[in-house]
Write a protein that holds these residues in place. Sequence first.
Motif, PDB file in Angstrom:
ATOM      1  N   VAL A 196       0.786   1.351   8.822  1.00  0.00           N
ATOM      2  CA  VAL A 196      -0.176   2.337   8.741  1.00  0.00           C
ATOM      3  C   VAL A 196      -1.679   1.997   8.883  1.00  0.00           C
ATOM      4  CG1 VAL A 196      -1.272   3.427   6.255  1.00  0.00           C
ATOM      5  CG2 VAL A 196       1.072   3.401   6.615  1.00  0.00           C
ATOM      6  N   ILE A 224       0.896  -1.337  -0.014  1.00  0.00           N
ATOM      7  CA  ILE A 224      -0.081   0.057   0.046  1.00  0.00           C
ATOM      8  C   ILE A 224       1.034   1.282   0.084  1.00  0.00           C
ATOM      9  CG2 ILE A 224      -0.347   0.282   2.345  1.00  0.00           C
ATOM     10  CD1 ILE A 224      -3.393   0.521   1.726  1.00  0.00           C
ATOM     11  N   ARG A 225       0.533   2.454  -0.695  1.00  0.00           N
ATOM     12  CA  ARG A 225       1.263   3.463  -0.680  1.00  0.00           C
ATOM     13  C   ARG A 225       1.814   3.825   0.632  1.00  0.00           C
ATOM     14  NH1 ARG A 225      -2.929   6.729  -3.778  1.00  0.00           N
ATOM     15  NH2 ARG A 225      -4.019   5.161  -3.015  1.00  0.00           N
ATOM     16  N   SER A 226       3.177   3.923   1.021  1.00  0.00           N
ATOM     17  CA  SER A 226       4.340   3.604   0.083  1.00  0.00           C
ATOM     18  C   SER A 226       5.142   2.478   0.815  1.00  0.00           C
ATOM     19  CB  SER A 226       4.969   4.769  -0.351  1.00  0.00           C
ATOM     20  OG  SER A 226       4.144   5.783  -0.924  1.00  0.00           O
ATOM     21  N   LEU A 229      -3.004  -4.029  -1.653  1.00  0.00           N
ATOM     22  CA  LEU A 229      -4.222  -3.537  -0.952  1.00  0.00           C
ATOM     23  C   LEU A 229      -5.014  -2.220  -1.343  1.00  0.00           C
ATOM     24  CD1 LEU A 229      -2.904  -3.835   2.978  1.00  0.00           C
ATOM     25  CD2 LEU A 229      -4.321  -5.577   1.656  1.00  0.00           C
ATOM     26  N   GLU A 230      -4.366  -1.673  -2.441  1.00  0.00           N
ATOM     27  CA  GLU A 230      -5.027  -0.611  -2.944  1.00  0.00           C
ATOM     28  C   GLU A 230      -6.281  -0.972  -3.514  1.00  0.00           C
ATOM     29  OE1 GLU A 230      -3.623   2.435  -2.796  1.00  0.00           O
ATOM     30  OE2 GLU A 230      -1.445   2.009  -2.356  1.00  0.00           O
ATOM     31  N   SER A 268       3.718   6.642  -6.171  1.00  0.00           N
ATOM     32  CA  SER A 268       3.502   7.544  -5.342  1.00  0.00           C
ATOM     33  C   SER A 268       4.656   8.532  -4.763  1.00  0.00           C
ATOM     34  CB  SER A 268       3.027   7.238  -3.898  1.00  0.00           C
ATOM     35  OG  SER A 268       4.117   6.374  -3.207  1.00  0.00           O
ATOM     36  N   ALA A 269       4.673   9.415  -4.186  1.00  0.00           N
ATOM     37  CA  ALA A 269       5.797  10.500  -3.945  1.00  0.00           C
ATOM     38  C   ALA A 269       6.478   9.921  -3.264  1.00  0.00           C
ATOM     39  CB  ALA A 269       5.238  11.818  -3.143  1.00  0.00           C
ATOM     40  N   LEU A 270       6.450   8.663  -2.377  1.00  0.00           N
ATOM     41  CA  LEU A 270       7.341   7.942  -1.522  1.00  0.00           C
ATOM     42  C   LEU A 270       7.788   6.763  -2.458  1.00  0.00           C
ATOM     43  CD1 LEU A 270       8.502   9.408   1.069  1.00  0.00           C
ATOM     44  CD2 LEU A 270       6.362   9.963   0.450  1.00  0.00           C
ATOM     45  N   GLN A 329       5.405   2.098  13.163  1.00  0.00           N
ATOM     46  CA  GLN A 329       4.118   2.844  13.121  1.00  0.00           C
ATOM     47  C   GLN A 329       3.662   2.337  11.689  1.00  0.00           C
ATOM     48  OE1 GLN A 329       4.517   6.906  13.479  1.00  0.00           O
ATOM     49  NE2 GLN A 329       3.627   6.851  15.472  1.00  0.00           N
TER      50      GLN A 329
END
Lengths: 197, 657
Positions: free
Chosen positions: B656, B552-554, B577-578, B626-628, B654
């Motif tokens: 998500v 999942i992102r990212s 999972l997206e 994505s950005a990451l 942590q």
Amino acid sequence: MKSYLPRILMWIASLSLLVLFLFPIWKITLKAPQYPDGISMYIWINQITGDSEYTLQNINILNHYVGMKYIEPDSIPELTYFPYIIIGLCLLGLALSFFKNNRFYLVYSLILIMVCVLGLYDFYLWEYDYGHDLSDKAPIKVPGMAYQPPLFGSKMLLNFEAISYPHTGALFMGISIVLSFLSFFIGKKRKAPKAFA
Amino acid sequence: MNKRIPIISILVAIVGLVLYNCSSNQTPQGGALGGDDAASSVYVKPGDHDEFYGIVSGGFSGQLSVYGIPSGRLLKVIPVFSVDAEKAYGFNEETKPMLETSHGFIPWDDAHHPELSQTDGGPDGRWVFINGNNTPRVARIDLSTFETAEIIEIPNSGGNHSSPFTTENTEYVVAGTRFSVPFPQQDVPIESYKENFKGALTFIKVDPEHGHMEVAFQIYVPGFDYDLAHAGKGKSHGWMFFSTYNAEQSHTLKEVNASQFDKDFIAAVNWKKAEEYLAQGKFKEMPTEYVHNVYDEKTHSATSEKIKTVKVLHPDECPGLIYYLPTPKSPHGVDVDPTGEYIVGNGKLSADMSVHSFDKMIKAIENEAFEKEIDGIPVLKYEEVLAGIVKEGGLGPLHTEFDGKGNAYTTFFISSEVVKWKLGTWEVLDRVPCYYSVGHLMIPGGDSRKPWGKYMVAMNKITKDRYLPTGPEMNHSAQLYDISGDKMKLILDFPTIGEPHYAQGIHADLVKSKSKKIYKLDENEHPHAVKSEKETKVVRDGNVVRVYATTIRSHFAPDNIEGIKEGDKVYFHITNLEQDWDVPHGFSVLGANNSELLIMPGQTETLLWEPKKQGVYPFYCTDFCSALHQEMQGYIRVSGKDSNVPLKWSVGEQPVQ
């Protein structure tokens, strides 16, 4: 027949509140070039929904980059107790309509206005909380930047334009207030000549 | 019969081809395009969509490519018969069974004719079928996902070329053998061709709801080369027409020996009659072996099944099942006009084309106007079935399509042109050059009852100087013509992938609204799927290690894995999972001997990794998600065979969700 008009208006005013269970109250749309149709979130009296069943997950994924908390409808207690308030208000309006005293109608509309103002203030606080309470570990940190969407109108939040406006539910809330006021005024006008008689 | 004429005509043709190419090199390039108005007629504004999908076979690339018409934009390449490392087709564990055959795993084929499924004689936008020519197979591609959903092997066949043409309501798609072979296969001298080699005309039943294919029956026919096919339509619904060459039944130097007879045949098969004979039990159940592979969209996995018998009908035991229509000059394409009346035989070694009449054919059958019989198959008298002749259309007619306005368009390979002519009067109306040596042509819906007669695409075999040169090997060229007016107008010239053998076109409205955006995670029934990060795990069973991971992102979960040993077989079962449109994640790991994975939202795919050396190896997401995206990476530690490093997996502090 005419003497029943304020009462009928009160009934409509009270029952209009139930429309809040059929339509969302508020709509927040996020727009960005790669989301040509926008991503829309709908705030109801008892739930938060999106364009599709996955919208909330997708908004949460985007939000996590700036460290925003997950929007979890289950963790918002208002969505649980607000429906009771609305049902209570509906019943109250119906009950008050059986009193001939039109001042009750005025009181009723004032209660509705108060509930609206409190509701909006509460909504604002949630928006403020989501927009400001950001994780220290957020991958994207922009100094001085908060991500609170507007209550009314549009605002750029990084690459997203956040657009927030009332939806159908709010309209019926408004109708309810207007009608209860109206029933107060109609009742008042009719009473006035009698008072001099 | 004068045996020299065909040879001379080939020589003339070759000389003609050479002269043609020489002279056309001197033609100024700009002259071929119609100027500014041509540019605007193919211009699709950025962000706007094309009017038609063009579904173009990749020929010897084994793939299918999808273009927008009229812009010529390449929309997608769909792997069908050839492995595709980009999409892990044939590399991941889920799609490997798709390429299974009775000869084992085959990573390539020669894909010739896409054919859209039809309802009431018009393309319905549900599926597209395509034949594998080399190791005879038929594939079905689902147009809600634009992925290969099914492949069935064809037994007793060689060179599955007259395939997979469909009937009016996709009752059947057919598979006729271009190379007759011993039927059943056996070890015999090649010289015994006439005695032992037979053709098989295969009818594949298509399940109307799911599209699942099943070999319903085969017809045992003389050992000719069954080249192309088209179903009857409207009044001729219930019939299937196959063109043949090599009625000479030669087995060597066919370019000469199979070009001796003045006429070969179009075989007309009454498949409704075949159904009656099947119901009466007049078939022979023959032992054979072929493979049927189905991809399940819920398990995101394919399964492969071996089938051991096939029902065979013999024409000599089934009168009225099949007739031969004599057709001059080794016909290639056999094309049926939208009314179902005219059956066009494209005699590829001639200038003229014979058109048969369905009504006359029925009459000739009723009157038993037979010339002779071949292995129980009546040969109808040529004059009795002929509707007319298109005279000197060009040289070397191959294929014909229709515009639904009473006109036919035929490609001429040798004279490199498309000729427009009128059905019924057989008069030539217009001609345009193609660059160069056109094979098939395509008008959207142009081989069905409901053509959209607006555009025509000519698909060429030779490119030469059309584009900037790219060394000896060049993409084949295709040309788009506007056929809405009286005169055909060249409006676009675009390169294609592989060999654009044949194509189909369909109005975009019939397809685009059904196009899936994601796979629902809730509906994912992959046996190794995990639906949340909490369920992710690594499990060892002997030297098999299964990594149940998510994307999942990212990030990956897990993204740190330890406890793998040299010689392990590590299966990465990765679930995306997206649930957002166009957010696939890729997966690749250093030293993998296969490919990447490209996992669509809600999908699970599996990559087998067999680490050979101790160390710590990175894996990462290959699709810029994505950005990451650059941070979407992890490590897997490989220890010695006898090490005690415990199996361990984790992701961050942590997670998500």
